[in-house]
Structure formats: C-alpha cells, structure tokens
Scaffold this active site. Structure first.
Site, PDB file in Angstrom:
ATOM      1  N   GLU A 273      41.781  47.814  43.291  1.00 63.98           N
ATOM      2  CA  GLU A 273      40.936  47.395  44.220  1.00 63.98           C
ATOM      3  C   GLU A 273      40.594  48.668  45.154  1.00 63.98           C
ATOM      4  O   GLU A 273      39.531  49.141  45.370  1.00 63.98           O
ATOM      5  CB  GLU A 273      41.360  46.255  45.180  1.00 63.98           C
ATOM      6  CG  GLU A 273      41.129  44.787  44.375  1.00 63.98           C
ATOM      7  CD  GLU A 273      42.020  44.482  43.636  1.00 63.98           C
ATOM      8  OE1 GLU A 273      42.881  45.131  43.224  1.00 63.98           O
ATOM      9  OE2 GLU A 273      41.678  43.396  42.893  1.00 63.98           O
TER      10      GLU A 273
ATOM     11  N   GLN B 249      37.606  39.725  42.909  1.00 62.79           N
ATOM     12  CA  GLN B 249      37.843  38.438  42.293  1.00 62.79           C
ATOM     13  C   GLN B 249      37.870  37.368  43.045  1.00 62.79           C
ATOM     14  O   GLN B 249      37.301  36.362  43.206  1.00 62.79           O
ATOM     15  CB  GLN B 249      38.836  38.760  41.064  1.00 62.79           C
ATOM     16  CG  GLN B 249      38.402  37.855  40.043  1.00 62.79           C
ATOM     17  CD  GLN B 249      39.143  38.224  38.809  1.00 62.79           C
ATOM     18  OE1 GLN B 249      40.357  38.352  38.568  1.00 62.79           O
ATOM     19  NE2 GLN B 249      38.523  38.770  37.755  1.00 62.79           N
TER      20      GLN B 249
ATOM     21  N   PHE C 201      42.089  39.314  47.451  1.00 60.06           N
ATOM     22  CA  PHE C 201      42.661  40.747  46.864  1.00 60.06           C
ATOM     23  C   PHE C 201      41.911  41.904  47.679  1.00 60.06           C
ATOM     24  O   PHE C 201      42.519  42.908  47.226  1.00 60.06           O
ATOM     25  CB  PHE C 201      42.216  40.619  45.371  1.00 60.06           C
ATOM     26  CG  PHE C 201      42.790  39.490  44.490  1.00 60.06           C
ATOM     27  CD1 PHE C 201      43.900  38.734  45.019  1.00 60.06           C
ATOM     28  CD2 PHE C 201      42.042  38.933  43.604  1.00 60.06           C
ATOM     29  CE1 PHE C 201      44.706  37.860  44.284  1.00 60.06           C
ATOM     30  CE2 PHE C 201      42.782  37.771  42.626  1.00 60.06           C
ATOM     31  CZ  PHE C 201      44.015  37.181  43.202  1.00 60.06           C
TER      32      PHE C 201
ATOM     33  N   HIS D   8      44.598  32.415  46.780  1.00 59.84           N
ATOM     34  CA  HIS D   8      43.131  32.184  46.221  1.00 59.84           C
ATOM     35  C   HIS D   8      42.327  31.421  47.142  1.00 59.84           C
ATOM     36  O   HIS D   8      41.374  30.580  46.594  1.00 59.84           O
ATOM     37  CB  HIS D   8      43.146  31.705  44.927  1.00 59.84           C
ATOM     38  CG  HIS D   8      43.788  32.598  43.698  1.00 59.84           C
ATOM     39  ND1 HIS D   8      45.079  32.855  43.633  1.00 59.84           N
ATOM     40  CD2 HIS D   8      43.348  33.210  42.964  1.00 59.84           C
ATOM     41  CE1 HIS D   8      45.511  33.314  42.823  1.00 59.84           C
ATOM     42  NE2 HIS D   8      44.296  34.008  42.103  1.00 59.84           N
TER      43      HIS D   8
END
Ligand SMILES: Cc1ncc(C[n+]2csc(CCOP(=O)(O)OP(=O)(O)O)c2C)c(N)n1
Length: 657
Positions: A397, A419, A423, A464
């Site tokens: 990243e 994504q 992240f 997430h």
C-alpha cells in the site's frame, strides 16, 4: 584515487570540478552562518559531493531528480538560483516553501527536482510514479532517486524496489552508503556483505561505484543512463562514501572512530580531483584560486539578497487558503435518463466514465485487473482500458500511494483501490505526510483518489470492518467523502477524480449491494461540502452519514418522529451551514456515527454545534456511536457493537429531555 577520463575533454573535466566545488563552498559558508545562529538545522554533504554532482550532471535537465538531505550538489548542479536556496534556509518568502518547511525538504518544480519528506523512504516510491508516467508517455526519460544506507532499512525501500522491478520502471536507485545512519553504523543496519546484494532479491541489476570519485560517478552513470533510456529498467547503485560530519551539525561525530575519519579524509572527492587536474596540467593553482573566488563572490552576493529580504509575513487567512489547491469546479448535471442500480454499480459506472473522460487517469490496486477487484467494481475495465491504465499491484500500500503521488507530479491522475479501508494502515505514512501536506508545503498538488471499502455489518471481524474516516478528517490537506446512496456515490466519485487534491472516498461494503436508486446514466459531478436534507421536521436534528443514514431512515419509518435528517455526504469539507441552520430551527441535535465514539467525527460535530448554536439548544448534543472495542466477527457481537440498536432509545430520550 584513479581517474579514468577516457571520452572526457579538458573542458568537461573542468566543468565537473567547478560543479564539485560549488556545494562545498556553499556548505563552508553555511556552517559559519549556522554557528552564528543565522540559519537553522544543517545536514552536511561534505565528502559526498561527487555523488550528487556526478549523477545530476549525467542526467538531462528534463529528467526528474529526487534528492535527500545531503544532496546540495544536486540543487547546485541543476543551477537552482542561490538567492532562493538561501532564502529557503532562512524561511523567507522567496524560498521554495513560503517559510513552511525547512532545510532540504523542498522541491523545485521548474528544475524537475522533487523534495523529500522527513520520513526518507517514501522518496523511492515517488520516483516510481514519476518513472511510470515517463514509461506511459514513452519518452525514454529516466528518474534518479537518492537514499542513505539507513533509509534502505525502511519498508518503503523494499516495496519501491519490488514495484520498480515488477513494472520495469526506468529508475536509478542511488544509495549513498556513507557508513552511518545518524549514530548507527551500517553493520547494525543490514546484514548482507554489501548493499548492492540487496538487488538480488528483486532480480534487479546493480552497480557499485566509488562515490568519492567524480569521474567514475559521472562516466558510469552517464553510460548507465544512456542504456536505461534505451532499455527501461531499474538499477540499484551503491555509492561508497563516508559522512565526514555529524548527522546534523549540532550532533557531532564523537561516536565515529577517528581512524575512519582520517582514512576517508584522504579520499576527499575535491582535494583528490583537484590534485589530479593540477598534476595533469589541466588546472593551475591560479585557476583554482580564481574559481573559488568567483564562486565565493556569487555566494556572498546571493546571501546578501536573502538576508535583506524581510521575514515572511504571517497571515492566518493566507495559510488557511493554501492547504488545498483551488480549482475551477466543473458542474456537470445529471441527465433525466436513469437506471435503477445498486451502490456498487454506481461506483463502478462512475469510475468507468471517469476513465473514458480522463485519458490520463490510471487506476491501481490489488487484484483489480483480470479479477476485477475483490468487489468486482473494476470488472471489464482491463479489456476496455488496457493493462497500462488498469494496474494490478503487488501487496504494498505505501509504495502504491507513493507511486500515485509520483504520477500526479508527472501529469497523471490516479485512483487507488484499497482492498479494504482497514489496509490503509499499511500506507498511512504517504497519505498523512506526502499527499496531505504536499500542496501546502510546496504547491505540488497530489491528484490522487483513494477508494476505501469500509464498514461493519458484514461479519468480517476486526480487520475488514472498520470505518476509519476519522483518521483522515483530522489531517489538513485531505478531503473525505462518504456517500450513502448510489446517485451521490457516482457524482461524488467523479468530483473526487476531477479535484486535484487528495480525496479519501469511503464506500460502505454493507451498502454496496443492498441500496438501490435511480441513477443518471451520464457522467455528472456533485459538489463536495454539501449535505443532503433527507427529511424535514422541527423537533430534532439527526446528523449522520454512510450506513448511519439508512439506520436513521429506518428509525424514522418505524417511529413517528418529527425530525430533520441530514446526510453529510462529505466530511471534509463539511456543510456546517446546513447543520447549524437545522439545529437552530429544532433546538436539539443527535449525531449518529458507525465509528467508535471517542475521537470520531461526532465529537467534533458536537463541539461545533455547542460553540455555534449554544443559545438555540434545548438539550445537550447527543452522540451515538459504536462501542469502544474492535469490530466483532460473530453476528450477535457485531450487532451489539454497532450503534443501530441503541439509536432509537437515545433519540427518544433526547426528544423527551
Ligand atoms: C521514518 C523516520 N525514522 C527516523 C528518522 C530520523 N532520521 C533522520 S535521518 C536519519 C538517518 C538516516 O540515515 P541514512 O539514510 O543512512 O542517511 P544519512 O543521514 O546517513 O545520509 C534518521 C534516523 C526519520 N527522519 N524518519
């Protein structure tokens, strides 16, 4: 020291000498001024000048250079006006950062020099972006970036070399191995026998050069540059040299063994080269004296100009108005032809149309090409726009955000798909320190959009599910957008891409496939900083965004509540006017956010309302937010975490206050 001068004329050799002399004489003067307290911090490149000078002169002036804190020779060899350099070091207006940044933390756009940020490593990834732009333009230009040996331990170094290698980018990664990173010797910095060995792991060509020998640096880099221009590829170059002074002037060299300093003093790049030129009858002692006098005269003249310049003026308005680049807002209206689509389709369509509109728009992200991205937003893009513009990236990243910034410097727009927004932690530094501060520091816009699939409610656990907008709303220089509906998402994404400032574009995953709306089929834009009043009432103001908007709508549907409902849509800039107007009308405000409570944007909204609408309030401002824990995996725990279930009660309590 052996000087192999084959292919160089006498005037070439003298030209190299004069260029070598200049940074040394400037430094000697600066050290005097430093001791007199007339300039602040100084990072000395004494003993290392042959590297900056040799590399810079081997490049064409239209090729980008990315120097670090000891590369004064790069600036002087590109003929950056000395009065402006000196003004920069005194924080004066005619410097390169309007007094906003110090020492070597500046770039000179007219000379294709890109300034560093303190964090060292990001510079390497920025070079990749510039080189990628050159590769896309097929202009056969190369880019040279510098780092110290210490900087090579940073993740940015490894990510940058990996990306450059995978993408075959024409970059010269110039490592100045000067023995120390502050007080840490190279033996404690890396384990391989020599720095160039690091190239092996990236399947990259490498070269080791005596960094104190100007002729060797110049001739070898010139030959390499010609080859890389023809056959684009990255090369890692280790320049062997030594740091002769302290890390910065105040810190000294006590920890450096005297014998090392003695050994390297004998290898001084200027003395050795000067002796050689005199021995070869290319220079006389008198020439040396004349050259030195000429340069000293130039230095003194320009120092006087800089000293005579008044201090930079401090105006709050000027500073606040320079954080974002202003640009002509292109108001493109939605047409009446619409289609009922989901949030995810609207984002995909908006991005697709932006790719059609902006030929210079590149999208990058993990698995976004053939695979179409984990949410399939870019499905079919590769076939339509090709692999140059739709780029699968390695998992790095930081480097990709740095690359995006480099693309922006060299004429491209980019959209980076994270994504999952979680992240972004692996790319936090370049967002906060490169993108956000670039325009303010040196008027270089960072024309980058970061797409941030975020949010809970999908049973995805702590890594997430976060909604991390507050990490960015508190950083001046970033814009933060957070749509809750398909039509807003499409228009705001187009706007984010039009806007030359860095924009974080939050997309709630739980809304991707659950929210439908009639959305105009054409390419249109919506302005930032304009909230949407979704429901009108007089008893209370509900202020929210993202998934909170849908929770609030459901609550209003199921309960008879006479409320204003404001969907903020954009958090930075913020539509304070609509918020204050509503609260002044209703006298009560409740702020609903999915983020955890402390330090979330609800806290600032609450403070703003209290400060601006206090006399109108009939009750304390109420915040409703997620629990102060990480996000959960198990559905019942996640439901308990989210504020949705607590919202109605809080709302009713406030109404009854
Ligand atoms: C991310 C980060 N960590 C630590 C520092 C503090 N720091 C500034 S320069 C430096 C040493 C750098 O060493 P090297 O890369 O070898 O360059 P040199 O100073 O020797 O030219 C350190 C530790 C920093 N600027 N950024």
């Amino acid at each position: 020291m052996k000087f192999v001068t084959k292919g160089l004329s006498q005037s070439d050799l003298i030209f190299l000498y004069k260029n070598l002399l200049k940074p040394r004489l400037i430094e000697e003067k600066m050290l005097v001024l430093l001791r007199q307290g007339k300039i602040s911090k100084w990072f000395s490149g004494i003993g290392q000048e042959a590297i900056s000078v040799g590399v810079t002169l081997a490049l064409n002036s239209d090729e980008y250079l990315l120097p670090m804190h000891r590369n004064l020779g790069a600036l002087t060899s590109r003929n950056v006006p000395l009065n402006r350099l000196f003004a920069q070091w005194q924080g004066k207006m005619s410097g390169y950062t309007k007094g906003r940044d110090r020492s070597f933390h500046f770039g000179v756009k007219q000379h294709n020099i890109i300034g560093m940020i303190s964090h060292l490593g990001p510079q390497l990834g920025v070079a990749n972006g510039i080189a990628l732009a050159n590769l896309l333009k097929k202009n056969n230009k190369l880019t040279a970036v510098f780092t110290g040996d210490g900087g090579t331990s940073e993740g940015d170094f490894h990510e940058a070399l990996n990306v450059a290698s995978v993408w075959n980018l024409p970059v010269l990664f110039c490592v100045e191995n000067n023995g120390y990173g502050l007080s840490t010797p190279t033996s404690q910095q890396f384990k391989c026998k020599q720095m160039v060995d690091k190239a092996i792991g990236y399947c990259m060509e490498s070269l080791q050069i005596d960094g104190n020998n100007i002729v060797e640096v110049y001739t070898k880099i010139s030959a390499l540059a010609a080859s890389v221009r023809k056959n684009p590829r990255p090369v890692l170059i280790e320049f062997l040299t030594f740091r002769m002074r302290g890390h910065e002037e105040a810190s000294g060299t006590k920890y450096v063994p005297k014998k090392l300093l003695k050994k390297w003093a004998k290898k001084d790049p200027i003395n050795n080269y000067q002796d050689f030129l005199i021995n070869e009858n290319i220079l006389t002692e008198a020439d040396v004296k004349t050259f030195k006098e000429e340069i000293k005269k130039e230095i003194n003249k320009n120092i006087t100009i800089a000293f005579n310049e008044p201090l930079v003026e401090a105006h709050i308005e000027t500073e606040l108005n320079d954080v974002y680049k202003t640009f002509v807002y292109k108001d493109i209206k939605p047409t009446s032809s619409t289609k009922n689509i989901r949030l995810i389709d609207a984002i995909s369509k908006g991005l697709y149309q932006a790719m059609e509109k902006h030929n210079n728009l590149i999208i990058m992200g993990q698995d976004i090409a053939d695979y179409g991205g984990v949410f399939k937003i870019t499905e079919g893009f590769l076939e339509k726009f090709g692999a140059s513009r739709v780029r699968n990236t390695p998992i790095c990243e930081s480097s990709i955000i740095e690359t995006a910034y480099g693309l922006s410097i060299n004429g491209y727009k980019s959209v980076v798909e994270l994504q999952f927004s979680d992240f972004i932690t692996s790319g936090f530094n370049p967002v906060i320190n490169l993108l956000a501060k670039s325009y303010y520091r040196w008027q270089q816009p960072a024309d980058v959009v970061l797409r941030m699939p975020c949010g809970a409610g999908v049973g995805a656990g702590p890594f997430h599910s976060q909604t991390n907008e507050a990490w960015f709303t508190k950083t001046p220089g970033l814009k933060v957008v957070y749509p809750a509906f398909p039509a807003d998402a499409k228009g705001l994404l187009a706007m984010a891409i039009e806007d030359p400032n860095p924009v974080l574009f939050f997309e709630h995953k739980a809304l991707y496939r659950s929210v439908y709306q009639e959305v105009a089929e054409n390419y249109y834009t919506l302005p930032f900083g304009k909230a949407n009043l979704l429901n009108e009432g007089t008893a209370i103001s509900i202020i929210t965004y993202g998934a909170g908007v849908h929770w609030a709508l459901e609550t209003l549907k199921n309960n008879k509540i006479n409320a204003d409902l404001i969907d903020l849509r954009s958090l930075q800039p913020l539509d304070t006017e609509m918020i204050f107007t509503s609260v002044k009308k209703t006298g009560k405000a409740i702020i609903l956010q999915e983020d955890t409570m402390f330090g979330g944007i609800a806290s600032d909204l609450s403070a703003l309302i209290t400060e601006n609408c206090f006399e109108y309030l009939d009750a304390p401002v109420k915040r409703v937010a997620s629990l102060e824990t990480p996000v959960h995996f198990a559905k019942n725990l996640e439901d308990q975490f989210l504020p949705k279930g607590r919202f109605v009660k809080a709302l009713q309590e406030l109404l009854a206050y």
